[in-house]
Design a protein around this motif. Structure first.
Motif, PDB file in Angstrom:
ATOM      1  N   VAL A 228       7.768  -0.908 -14.852  1.00 15.12           N
ATOM      2  CA  VAL A 228       7.665  -0.992 -13.396  1.00 15.12           C
ATOM      3  C   VAL A 228       8.463   0.131 -12.753  1.00 15.12           C
ATOM      4  O   VAL A 228       9.582   0.449 -13.172  1.00 15.12           O
ATOM      5  N   ALA A 239       5.415   3.125  -3.185  1.00 19.33           N
ATOM      6  CA  ALA A 239       4.438   2.703  -4.188  1.00 19.33           C
ATOM      7  C   ALA A 239       5.169   2.008  -5.330  1.00 19.33           C
ATOM      8  O   ALA A 239       6.139   2.536  -5.876  1.00 19.33           O
ATOM      9  N   SER A 241       4.551   0.554  -9.024  1.00 23.02           N
ATOM     10  CA  SER A 241       3.585   0.643 -10.124  1.00 23.02           C
ATOM     11  C   SER A 241       4.021  -0.214 -11.306  1.00 23.02           C
ATOM     12  O   SER A 241       5.149  -0.688 -11.374  1.00 23.02           O
ATOM     13  N   SER A 248      -0.843  -1.203  -9.226  1.00 18.52           N
ATOM     14  CA  SER A 248       0.196  -0.799  -8.283  1.00 18.52           C
ATOM     15  C   SER A 248      -0.189  -1.250  -6.884  1.00 18.52           C
ATOM     16  O   SER A 248      -1.354  -1.498  -6.587  1.00 18.52           O
ATOM     17  N   THR A 250       1.153  -0.580  -2.540  1.00 20.16           N
ATOM     18  CA  THR A 250       1.994   0.162  -1.604  1.00 20.16           C
ATOM     19  C   THR A 250       2.584  -0.824  -0.605  1.00 20.16           C
ATOM     20  O   THR A 250       1.853  -1.641  -0.027  1.00 20.16           O
ATOM     21  N   GLU A 267      -3.185  -2.901  -1.875  1.00 16.69           N
ATOM     22  CA  GLU A 267      -3.422  -2.507  -3.267  1.00 16.69           C
ATOM     23  C   GLU A 267      -4.099  -1.147  -3.316  1.00 16.69           C
ATOM     24  O   GLU A 267      -4.746  -0.726  -2.366  1.00 16.69           O
TER      25      GLU A 267
END
Length: 267
Positions: A228, A239, A241, A248, A250, A267
């Motif tokens: 992560v 962001a 991830s 991921s 935002t 997303e």
């Protein structure tokens, strides 16, 4: 804030795990009895069978795992009743491998003595991995850092994903507390709207009883924490991830130092 991806500190999270261990005894027969009963039970009685052999935390986790993968997590199959033949192998250290049931992969699980009797405590979602390094057996503590917007997002996801990793029986309550404390009303309403739509439209990949829009899936594994990352995405957006299914999202942050909140996400 560094423009490179900031990986969540898995070392810090691992050190915060508790050290609860179950006693070691041979649970091979117990595991075999569970699978015999499970594979011969109607689909709608599977959870009742699980409750007699699993810890409460694992009953809840298996439901999330199954929703996350679209397959029965107990058998790693979409139709576990077709081939009920199986074998159980003691791998040592409380780990067992279950082969058969028409699968090309072994189902790995952990079992041990709790309150004087065997209980199954974990099922690996991986067809090729097993071992205690997959499990965080206690609570994971992660303080929320309000020194900057980026630090806030990183520490929020440490705490949020840490809840999934620790596998508490009351996971929805713990996640709800974090959302109540660190999301704006608008962000929480957005989550509710997504789940309402999934329920109304019957989206197969968004089980409204388990889907979590903040992670893009229904469950998250302790072993995935090291993947992560958080990076700036311009202005007050970041962001995140390495979430469920490697996806991921935002997130947008509002507020000022000491009082940040997640105000939106996509997303």
């Amino acid at each position: 804030m560094n423009q490179l991806i900031i990986l969540l500190s898995i070392a810090a999270l691992m050190s915060s795990c508790g050290n609860k261990t179950s006693g070691q005894q041979d649970c091979t027969q117990f595991v075999s009895e569970f699978y015999t009963e499970y594979l011969n039970a109607p689909w709608d009685l599977h959870e009742q069978v699980e409750s007699r052999y699993f810890t409460p935390a694992l009953v809840a986790k298996v439901a999330r795992m199954s929703a996350n993968s679209g397959a029965d997590a107990v058998t790693a199959s979409q139709d576990p009743g077709m081939t009920p033949d199986f074998t159980v192998k003691d791998l040592g250290g409380g780990w067992y491998g279950v082969d058969g049931m028409g699968n090309i992969h072994t189902v790995y699980l952990k079992a041990g003595e709790i309150d004087g009797q065997c209980r199954i405590t974990y099922i690996s979602p991986y067809g090729d991995k097993w071992g205690d390094e997959l499990i965080c057996p206690g609570d994971m503590q992660a303080d929320i850092d309000m020194t900057s917007a980026g630090a806030f997002v990183e520490s929020f996801y440490k705490a949020y994903l840490g809840c999934y990793a620790a596998m508490p029986a009351d996971l929805p309550g713990k996640l709800g507390e974090l959302r109540q404390s660190y999301l704006t009303d608008a962000a929480r309403h957005h989550i509710a709207a997504i789940l309402d739509e999934a329920r109304e439209m019957g989206y197969i990949d968004m089980d409204p009883d388990h889907y979590d829009p903040l992670i893009g899936g229904c469950d998250f594994e302790y072993a995935e924490l090291g993947k992560v990352g958080v990076r700036p995405a311009g202005g007050d957006t970041f962001a995140v991830s390495g979430l469920a299914h490697g996806g991921s999202i935002t997130v947008t942050v509002s507020g000022t130092q000491g009082n940040y909140r997640i105000a939106g996400f996509s997303e």
